[in-house]
Scaffold this motif. Structure first.
Motif, PDB file in Angstrom:
ATOM      1  N   HIS A 143      44.201  42.984  40.738  1.00 52.70           N
ATOM      2  CA  HIS A 143      42.789  42.572  40.869  1.00 52.70           C
ATOM      3  C   HIS A 143      42.391  41.634  39.735  1.00 52.70           C
ATOM      4  O   HIS A 143      41.640  40.690  39.930  1.00 52.70           O
ATOM      5  CB  HIS A 143      41.862  43.796  40.819  1.00 52.70           C
ATOM      6  CG  HIS A 143      42.121  44.786  41.902  1.00 52.70           C
ATOM      7  ND1 HIS A 143      42.327  46.129  41.653  1.00 52.70           N
ATOM      8  CD2 HIS A 143      42.225  44.632  43.241  1.00 52.70           C
ATOM      9  CE1 HIS A 143      42.540  46.764  42.809  1.00 52.70           C
ATOM     10  NE2 HIS A 143      42.482  45.880  43.774  1.00 52.70           N
ATOM     11  N   VAL A 144      42.874  41.977  38.542  1.00 52.38           N
ATOM     12  CA  VAL A 144      42.399  41.290  37.338  1.00 52.38           C
ATOM     13  C   VAL A 144      43.580  40.698  36.570  1.00 52.38           C
ATOM     14  O   VAL A 144      44.611  41.360  36.412  1.00 52.38           O
ATOM     15  CB  VAL A 144      41.642  42.293  36.428  1.00 52.38           C
ATOM     16  CG1 VAL A 144      41.413  41.708  35.043  1.00 52.38           C
ATOM     17  CG2 VAL A 144      40.323  42.708  37.063  1.00 52.38           C
TER      18      VAL A 144
ATOM     19  N   LEU B 115      40.036  49.836  32.523  1.00 50.78           N
ATOM     20  CA  LEU B 115      40.011  49.348  33.908  1.00 50.78           C
ATOM     21  C   LEU B 115      41.037  50.091  34.761  1.00 50.78           C
ATOM     22  O   LEU B 115      40.762  50.486  35.893  1.00 50.78           O
ATOM     23  CB  LEU B 115      40.281  47.833  33.951  1.00 50.78           C
ATOM     24  CG  LEU B 115      39.137  46.954  33.445  1.00 50.78           C
ATOM     25  CD1 LEU B 115      39.580  45.497  33.337  1.00 50.78           C
ATOM     26  CD2 LEU B 115      37.923  47.064  34.364  1.00 50.78           C
TER      27      LEU B 115
ATOM     28  N   LYS C  66      40.059  53.314  36.047  1.00 46.71           N
ATOM     29  CA  LYS C  66      39.119  53.243  37.175  1.00 46.71           C
ATOM     30  C   LYS C  66      39.798  52.747  38.465  1.00 46.71           C
ATOM     31  O   LYS C  66      39.134  52.436  39.443  1.00 46.71           O
ATOM     32  CB  LYS C  66      37.976  52.276  36.841  1.00 46.71           C
ATOM     33  CG  LYS C  66      37.088  52.775  35.747  1.00 46.71           C
ATOM     34  CD  LYS C  66      36.155  53.857  36.301  1.00 46.71           C
ATOM     35  CE  LYS C  66      35.234  54.342  35.191  1.00 46.71           C
ATOM     36  NZ  LYS C  66      34.374  55.436  35.626  1.00 46.71           N
TER      37      LYS C  66
ATOM     38  N   VAL D 277      41.448  49.926  38.764  1.00 50.91           N
ATOM     39  CA  VAL D 277      41.541  48.478  38.833  1.00 50.91           C
ATOM     40  C   VAL D 277      42.948  48.078  38.388  1.00 50.91           C
ATOM     41  O   VAL D 277      43.451  48.586  37.382  1.00 50.91           O
ATOM     42  CB  VAL D 277      40.489  47.808  37.907  1.00 50.91           C
ATOM     43  CG1 VAL D 277      40.622  46.296  37.953  1.00 50.91           C
ATOM     44  CG2 VAL D 277      39.093  48.257  38.299  1.00 50.91           C
ATOM     45  N   GLU D 278      43.573  47.202  39.156  1.00 49.95           N
ATOM     46  CA  GLU D 278      44.943  46.791  38.819  1.00 49.95           C
ATOM     47  C   GLU D 278      44.903  45.561  37.922  1.00 49.95           C
ATOM     48  O   GLU D 278      44.332  44.535  38.285  1.00 49.95           O
ATOM     49  CB  GLU D 278      45.711  46.486  40.104  1.00 49.95           C
ATOM     50  CG  GLU D 278      45.825  47.698  41.014  1.00 49.95           C
ATOM     51  CD  GLU D 278      46.217  47.327  42.435  1.00 49.95           C
ATOM     52  OE1 GLU D 278      46.349  48.237  43.256  1.00 49.95           O
ATOM     53  OE2 GLU D 278      46.365  46.128  42.715  1.00 49.95           O
ATOM     54  N   VAL D 279      45.506  45.697  36.758  1.00 51.67           N
ATOM     55  CA  VAL D 279      45.389  44.647  35.746  1.00 51.67           C
ATOM     56  C   VAL D 279      46.766  44.097  35.357  1.00 51.67           C
ATOM     57  O   VAL D 279      47.689  44.855  35.066  1.00 51.67           O
ATOM     58  CB  VAL D 279      44.706  45.198  34.470  1.00 51.67           C
ATOM     59  CG1 VAL D 279      44.456  44.068  33.468  1.00 51.67           C
ATOM     60  CG2 VAL D 279      43.411  45.911  34.814  1.00 51.67           C
TER      61      VAL D 279
ATOM     62  N   GLU E 256      33.110  46.842  33.205  1.00 47.42           N
ATOM     63  CA  GLU E 256      33.586  47.648  34.326  1.00 47.42           C
ATOM     64  C   GLU E 256      32.714  47.468  35.547  1.00 47.42           C
ATOM     65  O   GLU E 256      33.204  47.262  36.650  1.00 47.42           O
ATOM     66  CB  GLU E 256      33.574  49.116  33.921  1.00 47.42           C
ATOM     67  CG  GLU E 256      34.945  49.628  33.595  1.00 47.42           C
ATOM     68  CD  GLU E 256      34.870  51.064  33.169  1.00 47.42           C
ATOM     69  OE1 GLU E 256      34.220  51.859  33.880  1.00 47.42           O
ATOM     70  OE2 GLU E 256      35.438  51.377  32.111  1.00 47.42           O
TER      71      GLU E 256
ATOM     72  N   VAL F 233      33.257  44.093  37.153  1.00 45.85           N
ATOM     73  CA  VAL F 233      34.529  44.015  37.880  1.00 45.85           C
ATOM     74  C   VAL F 233      34.456  44.784  39.196  1.00 45.85           C
ATOM     75  O   VAL F 233      34.851  44.295  40.253  1.00 45.85           O
ATOM     76  CB  VAL F 233      35.690  44.555  37.000  1.00 45.85           C
ATOM     77  CG1 VAL F 233      36.958  44.732  37.822  1.00 45.85           C
ATOM     78  CG2 VAL F 233      35.932  43.620  35.836  1.00 45.85           C
ATOM     79  N   GLN F 234      33.926  45.999  39.113  1.00 44.82           N
ATOM     80  CA  GLN F 234      33.839  46.821  40.323  1.00 44.82           C
ATOM     81  C   GLN F 234      33.043  46.105  41.403  1.00 44.82           C
ATOM     82  O   GLN F 234      33.373  46.163  42.580  1.00 44.82           O
ATOM     83  CB  GLN F 234      33.138  48.162  40.020  1.00 44.82           C
ATOM     84  CG  GLN F 234      33.827  48.986  38.970  1.00 44.82           C
ATOM     85  CD  GLN F 234      34.984  49.814  39.541  1.00 44.82           C
ATOM     86  OE1 GLN F 234      35.464  49.533  40.620  1.00 44.82           O
ATOM     87  NE2 GLN F 234      35.435  50.800  38.792  1.00 44.82           N
TER      88      GLN F 234
ATOM     89  N   ILE G 205      35.257  43.222  42.917  1.00 41.19           N
ATOM     90  CA  ILE G 205      36.385  43.608  43.770  1.00 41.19           C
ATOM     91  C   ILE G 205      36.014  44.688  44.776  1.00 41.19           C
ATOM     92  O   ILE G 205      36.814  45.049  45.629  1.00 41.19           O
ATOM     93  CB  ILE G 205      37.631  44.023  42.965  1.00 41.19           C
ATOM     94  CG1 ILE G 205      37.342  45.265  42.130  1.00 41.19           C
ATOM     95  CG2 ILE G 205      38.104  42.883  42.082  1.00 41.19           C
ATOM     96  CD1 ILE G 205      38.571  45.738  41.385  1.00 41.19           C
TER      97      ILE G 205
ATOM     98  N   LEU H 250      35.448  47.932  44.646  1.00 41.89           N
ATOM     99  CA  LEU H 250      36.104  49.238  44.694  1.00 41.89           C
ATOM    100  C   LEU H 250      35.092  50.368  44.759  1.00 41.89           C
ATOM    101  O   LEU H 250      35.446  51.503  45.009  1.00 41.89           O
ATOM    102  CB  LEU H 250      36.983  49.448  43.452  1.00 41.89           C
ATOM    103  CG  LEU H 250      38.310  48.707  43.431  1.00 41.89           C
ATOM    104  CD1 LEU H 250      39.070  49.055  42.166  1.00 41.89           C
ATOM    105  CD2 LEU H 250      39.148  49.060  44.646  1.00 41.89           C
TER     106      LEU H 250
END
Ligand code: ATP
Ligand code: MG
Length: 587
Positions: A490-491, A514, A517, A519-521, A576, A579-580, A583, A585
């Motif tokens: 995602h990031v 991230l 939570k 989130v794929e970084v 956060e 970002v959420q 994307i 999520l």
């Protein structure tokens, strides 16, 4: 994932033999690597995207009531002999022999395997309907592998098969799959169309192809901007005679007066004229000063070994698939020049339907039905006939739709002008009927104790091709711009100076928070110049770029949305949420 530890090499230059944007970008972004012609490794970054795509396909298949299974790639030749396809499938079928001399195929598709399985597993009507699918590697020795994984020789397909008691059941299952395909492609943020497709000699009552619109596409789609008619040009119907006649007049720029003149020549006898070296429609048209639409082209084909002739207007193109289907033939090919000389005793460029030494079956396109007077080849060097008439000089009783539709044609449903566009076929749904159940004896016992054939449908999505098609529609001059749902990460977290401790601390904090939570970084922690990192981030195309740079000490980072280029400075503590939101999520 720390980029410094990832098996990932990006390429600055466009690989020489890659034509399609998706092919170039998949190589440059380190998603795939060729092993042999049309055979690719999916590298760590590529497989992440492919797995996500498979996940979407799997979810929608399950939601539609299909059950997942996994069949072998290795298939005994006997099964293919039973279905009759061992010979028919031709050189595209990868064949191998085991140590005991038994022949096998590497599955290009699985109708044989699944039908023989169902034939033994299902005995009663109570066990039907059943829809199964698999996501599996397929093998096809394509004549021209190209465009990377768009047309490869080993590729990932989702293939599904439905088995029903009756036609209504098949219709329901077909519709469910058709709807699921729409959902899958919508989830992948694609601009696509479901089009009517050719169902070949199997006939069948319905088949649609799902086309992702892209210039690189190998298929041409004819669609109506007015109603919802859309078809592969292989299949697209030419409008009936009335509409065609109107179209003709426009096409040729002929006025009513000219038409009347044409009518007055009806009674003239067919006359041979000299046309030295004039072989093409354009040449003959210019030389004799007649509109291409008044010339009839004779095309000789060999259909399952038999020679047949087709007659179409000079300004039209024969659609070989329509002729093949009309004849119910398995294979059709144009007769080459030597064949025209030897087998027809004619002369290439001057072939005509009249006066051949032998009579061959002749099929005439419907747009010639009302032709008053035609120019045709005279079957001898440098000569054509003028004033040829159907019924009088050319044996023609019945007329068929044999031609390709073309710009200027009306929609066969509503007569609005058809439009044309290119598409990549990513999916195909097909009502098979009983073709395979007959050959492989897939029967069940109905409520009345009678044995019945199962009614089948098959449903394919080229998953690896679909991934490339997504890139065709989601990229710009700097690189890929992934839709969130299939992005490998995602990031992309860019730490501009790998040696700066403040930057390291903020990057590490963000990375951990991230990921916690969900989130794929991908954390670019490499000791590279900032410019290299920015270029790579653009090329790899993760939906969000977070740059940890000079203001790390103030806990401020820069966030950029890859697709829109929208950039904002955001406080680490508010990141956060930001970002959420992007994307989606939730949480
Ligand atoms: P095409 O006309 O492109 O050769 P096809 O009609 O042979 O396709 P199907 O037999 O219907 O394809 O296969 C189902 C799906 O598998 C296709 O819709 C396509 O998405 C995918 N597919 C077929 N051949 C290839 C290939 N060589 N490489 C990648 N994907 C493929
Ligand atoms: Mg094919």
């Amino acid at each position: 994932m720390r980029q410094s530890t990832m098996l990932l090499n990006t390429l600055r230059d466009v690989p020489a033999d890659a034509e399609a944007a998706s092919h170039q970008l998949m190589l440059r972004a380190g998603l795939i690597k060729p092993l042999a012609s049309g055979v690719y490794t999916f590298l760590p970054l590529g497989i992440r995207a492919l797995r996500k795509l498979e996940g979407i396909v799997r979810e929608e298949m399950n939601r539609a009531g299909a059950q997942e299974m996994l069949m072998p790639a290795m298939q005994p030749a006997e099964l293919w002999e039973q279905s009759g396809r061992w010979d028919v499938y031709g050189p595209e079928l990868m064949r191998l022999t085991d140590r005991g001399g038994r022949a096998f195929a590497l599955g290009p598709t699985h109708e044989e395997v699944i039908t023989s399985l169902l034939a033994s597993e299902v005995t009663s009507y109570k066990q039907l309907p059943v829809t199964v699918y698999q996501i599996q590697t397929k093998y096809r020795d394509e004549r021209r592998p190209r465009f990377g994984v768009l047309r490869s020789r080993e590729f990932v397909m989702k293939d599904g098969y439905s088995f029903d008691r009756d036609q209504e059941g098949l219709d329901r299952n077909y519709q469910a799959m058709y709807n699921a395909y729409h959902t899958i492609l919508n989830r992948c943020a694609l601009n696509f169309r479901a089009v009517e497709a050719d169902s070949g000699a199997i006939g069948g009552t319905g088949t649609h192809e799902f086309m992702v619109l892209a210039d690189i596409g190998e298929d041409t789609i004819a669609y109506c901007p007015q109603c919802d008619y859309a078809a592969n040009v292989e299949k697209a119907e030419a409008a009936g005679n009335r509409a065609a006649a109107q179209g003709d007049a426009q096409l040729n720029g002929m006025t009513a007066d000219v038409r009347a003149d044409a009518d007055s020549v009806v009674n003239l006898d067919m006359t041979m004229v000299s046309t030295p070296g004039m072989k093409t429609v354009e040449e003959v048209s210019r030389y004799l000063e007649v509109a291409p639409s008044q010339i009839a082209k004779t095309i000789a084909c060999r259909a399952d070994g038999q020679i047949v002739l087709a007659l179409v207007r000079g300004d039209h193109q024969l659609n070989e698939i329509k002729l093949k289907n009309l004849l119910g033939a398995e294979v059709i090919e144009l007769l080459d020049e030597a064949g025209v000389r030897q087998e027809l005793g004619s002369v290439p460029g001057f072939l005509g339907p009249s006066g051949l030494k032998q009579t061959f079956p002749l099929f005439v396109d419907q747009s010639l039905r009302n032709a008053a007077s035609l120019v045709i080849g005279a079957n001898q060097e440098d000569a054509h006939y003028l004033h040829a008439r159907l019924g009088r000089d050319i044996a023609a009783e019945e007329f068929y739709d044999l031609r390709m539709v073309q710009p200027g044609d009306g929609c066969p449903r509503c007569a609005e002008a058809l439009q044309f566009t290119k598409g990549i076929e990513v999916g195909h749904v097909f009502k098979l009927g009983t073709k395979y159940s007959e050959q492989l004896n897939a029967t069940y016992v109905d409520e009345n104790g009678r044995e019945q054939l199962m009614i089948m449908g098959c449903y394919g999505i080229g998953v690896s091709r679909l991934l490339a098609a997504i890139i065709e529609q989601h990229h710009d001059e700097r690189g890929i711009a992934w839709p969130v749902v299939v992005a490998p990460f995602h990031v992309h977290l860019l730490q501009l100076n790998a040696k700066d401790e403040q930057q390291s601390a903020v990057a590490e904090e963000l990375y951990t928070a991230l990921m916690k939570k969900g989130v794929e970084v991908l954390w670019d922690d490499r000791k590279e110049r900032a410019g290299v990192k920015f270029n790579d981030a653009d090329l790899l195309g993760m939906p969000i770029r977070i740059t940890v740079g000079k203001r790390a000490g103030e806990r401020v980072v820069e966030c950029t949305i890859r697709k829109s280029g929208e950039t904002a400075e955001v406080l680490v503590d508010q990141l956060e949420n930001w970002v959420q939101k992007v994307i989606g999520l939730g949480g």
